[in-house]
Design a protein around this motif. Sequence first.
Motif, PDB file in Angstrom:
ATOM      1  N   ALA A  17      -7.591  -7.023   7.776  1.00  0.00           N
ATOM      2  CA  ALA A  17      -6.820  -6.106   8.622  1.00  0.00           C
ATOM      3  C   ALA A  17      -5.671  -5.476   7.828  1.00  0.00           C
ATOM      4  O   ALA A  17      -5.471  -4.260   7.886  1.00  0.00           O
ATOM      5  CB  ALA A  17      -6.284  -6.850   9.850  1.00  0.00           C
ATOM      6  N   PHE A  18      -4.937  -6.281   7.095  1.00  0.00           N
ATOM      7  CA  PHE A  18      -3.841  -5.712   6.307  1.00  0.00           C
ATOM      8  C   PHE A  18      -4.368  -4.727   5.260  1.00  0.00           C
ATOM      9  O   PHE A  18      -3.778  -3.668   5.035  1.00  0.00           O
ATOM     10  CB  PHE A  18      -3.014  -6.818   5.637  1.00  0.00           C
ATOM     11  N   HIS A  19      -5.467  -5.065   4.629  1.00  0.00           N
ATOM     12  CA  HIS A  19      -6.030  -4.146   3.638  1.00  0.00           C
ATOM     13  C   HIS A  19      -6.483  -2.843   4.288  1.00  0.00           C
ATOM     14  O   HIS A  19      -6.329  -1.761   3.721  1.00  0.00           O
ATOM     15  CB  HIS A  19      -7.186  -4.808   2.894  1.00  0.00           C
ATOM     16  N   GLU A  20      -7.045  -2.973   5.478  1.00  0.00           N
ATOM     17  CA  GLU A  20      -7.531  -1.768   6.160  1.00  0.00           C
ATOM     18  C   GLU A  20      -6.364  -0.843   6.516  1.00  0.00           C
ATOM     19  O   GLU A  20      -6.498   0.385   6.422  1.00  0.00           O
ATOM     20  CB  GLU A  20      -8.326  -2.167   7.413  1.00  0.00           C
ATOM     21  N   VAL A  21      -5.236  -1.415   6.891  1.00  0.00           N
ATOM     22  CA  VAL A  21      -4.054  -0.592   7.138  1.00  0.00           C
ATOM     23  C   VAL A  21      -3.690   0.193   5.877  1.00  0.00           C
ATOM     24  O   VAL A  21      -3.421   1.403   5.931  1.00  0.00           O
ATOM     25  CB  VAL A  21      -2.857  -1.456   7.592  1.00  0.00           C
ATOM     26  N   GLY A  22      -3.698  -0.480   4.757  1.00  0.00           N
ATOM     27  CA  GLY A  22      -3.367   0.192   3.504  1.00  0.00           C
ATOM     28  C   GLY A  22      -4.356   1.296   3.170  1.00  0.00           C
ATOM     29  O   GLY A  22      -3.968   2.408   2.767  1.00  0.00           O
TER      30      GLY A  22
END
Lengths: 372, 372
Positions: free
Chosen positions: A186-191
């Motif tokens: 999820a955090f990577h997808e935000v980036g």
Amino acid sequence: MSDDQRYGLARHAILPGPLALDGGGTLLPVEIAYETYGTLNADRGNAILICHALTGDHHVASTHPITGKPGWWSRMVGPGKPIDPARHFIVCANVIGSCMGSSGPASINALSGAPYAMRFPVITIRDMVRAQAMLLDHLGVSVLEAVVGGSMGGMQALQWAATYPDRVRAALIIASAARHSAQNIAFHEVGRQAIMADPNWAGGNYYGAKPPAAGLAVARMAAHITYLSEAGLTEKFGRRLQGRDAKSFGFDADFQVESYLRHQGISFVDRFDANSYLYITRAMDYLDIAEEHGGLLANAFRGTRTRFCLVSFDTDWLYPTRESRAIVQALNAAGAQGSFVELSSPYGHDAFLLDVPELNRVADGFLRAGVA
Amino acid sequence: MSDDQRYGLARHAILPGPLALDGGGTLLPVEIAYETYGTLNADRGNAILICHALTGDHHVASTHPITGKPGWWSRMVGPGKPIDPARHFIVCANVIGSCMGSSGPASINALSGAPYAMRFPVITIRDMVRAQAMLLDHLGVSVLEAVVGGSMGGMQALQWAATYPDRVRAALIIASAARHSAQNIAFHEVGRQAIMADPNWAGGNYYGAKPPAAGLAVARMAAHITYLSEAGLTEKFGRRLQGRDAKSFGFDADFQVESYLRHQGISFVDRFDANSYLYITRAMDYLDIAEEHGGLLANAFRGTRTRFCLVSFDTDWLYPTRESRAIVQALNAAGAQGSFVELSSPYGHDAFLLDVPELNRVADGFLRAGVA
């Protein structure tokens, strides 16, 4: 090998390949930027491969050419350090997909004469490791005394032990995991969405034009929060204001933590390629070593003679202790030789890069234990 | 008051003001969109004010006009629920700074005839509360039976008790905090930077043009991760793929968690104004009730006769239990009447909005305890 034996020698290998990739495609040639430190022994048994993290590079213990800062792991690698060029032949290679000289989206595609951009194949951590194996072949290293890494570097180290068990005598895996969790993804997808939302990204075709600096900076800011502990942020910044006595009642960086994060974002874009950020985060999200072995992580390590050491940090919430513990449990189930230590540090995930003397003692002890 | 007494009546008040703001300016007039449920008793003693969270609104138990979804706290508010229009006169107002009808950056500035945009004054949680007090004056409610809220709603409830101790008989504060931590500020700053990095933001002057939808979606995605627990994300999505059997080796939403987050981001921009997101996150970051009282939170509550109930959730890492405990300790130090319960839920911060029967039992018990 004479030119590999000087201290901190930056090299660039163009390996013919083809490198068969997990995604089905191939990469050829395979360019790898790397550094070596120390001398390979006559028996070629003293090589240590250091694997870097998401935004890391091969300048593990030498000055970074863009930032001018010391190598990212100078605390661990150098004379008198646990990984010592006086004893070890040290190799650190920029991962494929990155942007510091190894094949990646910013590289020129030999077939088209233009940068790959988003035509670069999506890669995996295992693909990174396969490319490193090709580099070690090129350097005449068939067996590693150890493979060592933190964060994504630890994922590579673990993947090395799973993919090439006969080439790895010891694996030191720090602040890492055998798979990416839903929250990690999820955090990577935000980036990634921040980068791709930047109009300058232009479908990845921004080379020669303005890069998606604003989007990449936001991606870095979001990621950076995950590298630090809540307590560490409180200790470092708390609610202290930035260079003024009172709130501005505006949207400038009022708090020190805002100013710090903005700086982290802005300075990152000077040294990193946005498309590489997309590719490497994707590779990390795809990591699930158990999945490659019938869903059971222990299957990846049955019969291995590799010695393992896992290290986690108690305040790391990105790759928390339970991820390391799961690896150790799988190693135990596989009958492999694994030790595990959770270190205490206020710094969260970033602790593996910082001054944590206990980490150096653990690394030194583990690496020396394997030498007769 | 007859038109206030129907069930779920949406109202809009234009209060003359001026409202003096913490930032030094004033707001006039003060527009407030609100709903009321139930009937104010003859003794005007059965009013409950419900305060909403960052992206919430006054549609606490009525269908949302844009999304068509049930009110955001229908589980807590309604016939047979802890907050019951059969017994209570329920008021829920859209906070100033927001975009659902109360004065905010999208409102028309009466002086210029154009939207305020970034000329709207920066506000605080206390300013929101002052505006609500003006609304209650308008409604003829001088003393609240209770003020209730979760997350930013809890911040308002606590601020109510600190600012108007004689107007609040009970305060129920759920999944909240008395100040924003460095990590809280950091996440908000990422969201603000994502919005301001979107060229469509245009310094906030996008009304009548394309809004900064991509930036706002990224902001929402980053925030949404903080609303969920790691374990909840794992349980809900794990590493399951989205509608296909194998990884795509591309940058589409491969994992369900990616698809979910993208949906959260995209659907948010249909119902929320980007500038309001900037203003309300800023108000939350500025919150530090202790700071308003000489640096000691207990000073805010000395001599109060308000009853308090604090509720936290064990998997909430946005406003973790220690933040509620700090409030309870301050209340104890002030000699105030406060109870505290940490509830177990897998859902993280979002638990206060979800089906947690124990929360309803706690709320019901606390609210009934104050009625003779």
